[in-house]
Design a protein around this motif. Structure first.
Motif: not given
Length: 565
Positions: A135-140
């Protein structure tokens, strides 16, 4: 791996040392292998994330945003952690909470982990994030991958985890990504933000749930475990080489590796070990009639294929367990995209791997035990038929007697390191909430220590076996054993006068430890079985047994059956 790759940031093809790696490891979250972890961690192979995986990452993050908007209590998203789960985190506290979850987890201690272990940790966490249950962002995800590609290596200490997520160690990686902590970049240790800047990257401000996603992972267990398992596979072949040379020094009976034994005992591990010994001893004088001195040798010689076979089986079993965990969602809580839900669970538990590495250590310790016995028998006149301690001259010379004591000490230490670690936890952490722990990182670490210790046993067995071959004038040797003896002699001369003996023990053991001995022997006697091809414990199919039986009998090629006299 998949051919569908996502665009990567500039510099992804570079390994941080100025060289460009050839084969990119593409993360999908589903098919990362031990061999790929080794390629990235040790050989600086570049990393990318598949476009399909990134689309799933985006979908999972959208679920997190919708759940957050509904203001439902979700562990680690808008609540505290551990025994503080009863406390809600308000919207205006989330930014500070996310920062502190990572920045405050600074309780690891001990020695700094090697760069290759840290790289393996970063890779396994990136693959876990690509699984999309995080559930993290693509950027991370892309920042973590790009830090790895550009050689930003956080400083991480090896102790602090009990095996229910490697929280403290993973936090050291997370701290650098948010611009704190310390990292090594091109040989220089810098503050986290400065290291990122040198590599052309910028710190990230964590969104809700991302802090927990960075630390609630088993990167140390999985990453270091993959490297240790690869080293253990190299060790297995080195043990085989040493045992084969001891058989020649002892003038052992090779009936124990006769191809026909597969019919009566078709287990995969022992037959793999026996086949490798036949390969190493191909062309040896021991296949000639009447070459064997004994009807039956001591069990440390006679049962080597069975004991090493058990080691092969353990390696294959652990590889299966490890690769299943490398591609599993170990996060808590986990995002279920289709159900539009975030659920708490215990997928972070590494009990299976802790017990698996306990098994590997038992297999290694048993191999060490019989290696020690072979050394003692070669040094023992009544067993070897050679001078005491393999001295080249009669008299008061001690020969190699001191090696016998050293090997006995190594065997005792190996037994201690083999004790199960998975049973050790007796703590009550987080006010009793964390009342169980797998101790998997400790199981992996002790396995690494035992592998390193066993390199010394292999070295000493090769030295003693080589001396027995010289004193006993055993020849011709097998293709593999002759190559091993040639490598040995570059570093360790025959002992004639111990006062003038100057072996290069460090140089020789380094060749064993880095797998170079196996590589040099493989040039003459075939490569060791790749870990990726190791089959789990079981029995050979009937067709495989018949194929082995149809293979050329080495005793016939040498002109007759192995003597039982």
């Amino acid at each position: 791996m998949t051919s569908e790759t996502a665009p990567v940031l500039s510099g992804a093809q570079h390994n941080g040392s100025g060289h460009t790696a050839a084969h990119t490891v593409v993360l999908t979250g589903n098919d990362l292998t031990v061999d790929q972890v080794v390629a990235v961690a040790r050989h600086r192979a570049p990393v990318a994330v598949s476009a399909a995986a990134l689309r799933q990452v985006v979908r999972a993050r959208e679920v997190v945003e919708r759940v957050l908007a509904r203001d439902e209590p979700v562990y680690g998203l808008n609540t505290g952690l551990g025994s503080f789960a009863q406390y809600r985190i308000s919207q205006d506290q989330m930014r500070r909470f996310s920062f502190s979850v990572v920045a405050d987890q600074t309780l690891s201690y001990g020695r700094l982990l090697s760069t290759e272990v840290v790289r393996a940790m970063m890779l396994t966490r990136a693959n876990g994030m690509a699984k999309a249950g995080v559930g993290v962002r693509r950027e991370l995800v892309l920042l973590l991958v790009e830090a790895l590609n550009r050689g930003v290596h956080p400083l991480v200490r090896e102790l602090g985890s009990v095996g229910e997520s490697d929280l403290a160690e993973m936090a050291e990686i997370g701290k650098v990504l948010i611009g704190v902590g310390r990292a090594e970049w091109q040989g220089t240790v810098l503050p986290g933000a400065e290291a990122l800047a040198k590599a052309g990257l910028a710190p990230i401000e964590l969104a809700p749930k991302e802090a927990l996603a960075l630390i609630s992972a088993n990167g140390l267990t999985l990453g270091r475990g993959a490297l240790v398992l690869n080293d253990a596979a190299d060790l297995a072949d080195s043990l085989q080489i040493a045992a084969a040379l001891s058989l020649e020094g002892f003038a052992g009976n090779l009936s124990v590796i006769h191809p026909g034994s597969a019919r009566l005992s078709p287990q995969i591990g022992p037959n793999t070990a026996a086949a490798r010994l036949r390969q190493l001893l191909d062309g040896s004088y021991l296949w000639h009639p009447n070459a064997a001195r004994n009807l039956q040798d001591p069990l440390s010689f006679r049962c080597a294929p069975r004991i090493h076979g058990a080691f092969y089986d353990a390696l294959a079993y652990v590889r299966g367990e490890l690769e299943s965990e490398l591609n599993a969602a170990n996060d808590n809580p986990a995002v279920l995209i289709e159900e539009e839900a975030i659920v708490s669970g215990g997928n972070f538990d590494m009990s299976a791997l802790a017990m698996a590495f306990d098994l590997v250590r038992l297999a290694i310790a048993n191999s060490v035990k019989v290696a020690n016995e072979r050394v003692q028998k070669l040094l023992w006149r009544e067993f070897s038929g050679l001078p005491s301690a393999l001295a080249t001259e009669e008299g008061v010379t001690n020969g190699l007697k001191q090696i016998g004591r050293t090997c006995a000490s190594i065997a005792a230490e190996a037994r201690s390191l083999a004790n199960p670690v998975s049973l050790d936890y007796v703590g009550q952490l987080a006010e009793g909430v964390e009342d169980y722990a797998s101790m998997a990182p400790s199981a992996v670490r002790k396995t690494s220590e035992l592998v390193a210790l066993t390199h010394a046993m292999v070295m000493y067995e090769l030295i003693v076996a080589g001396q027995a071959i010289e004193v006993g004038q055993r020849d011709p040797l097998g293709q593999g054993t002759e190559a091993a003896l040639r490598v040995l002699r570059r570093h360790v001369p025959v002992l004639i006068d111990e006062t003038r003996w100057a072996p290069d023990l460090e140089g020789f053991m380094e060749l064993i430890a880095n797998g170079r001995l196996s590589e040099l022997v493989a040039q003459r006697a075939g490569e060791r079985q790749p870990l990726s091809e190791a089959r789990p414990p079981g029995v050979l199919a009937d067709a495989e047994v018949r194929e082995i039986e149809r293979s050329e009998d080495p005793t016939e090629a040498a002109g007759g059956a192995v003597s039982d006299h």
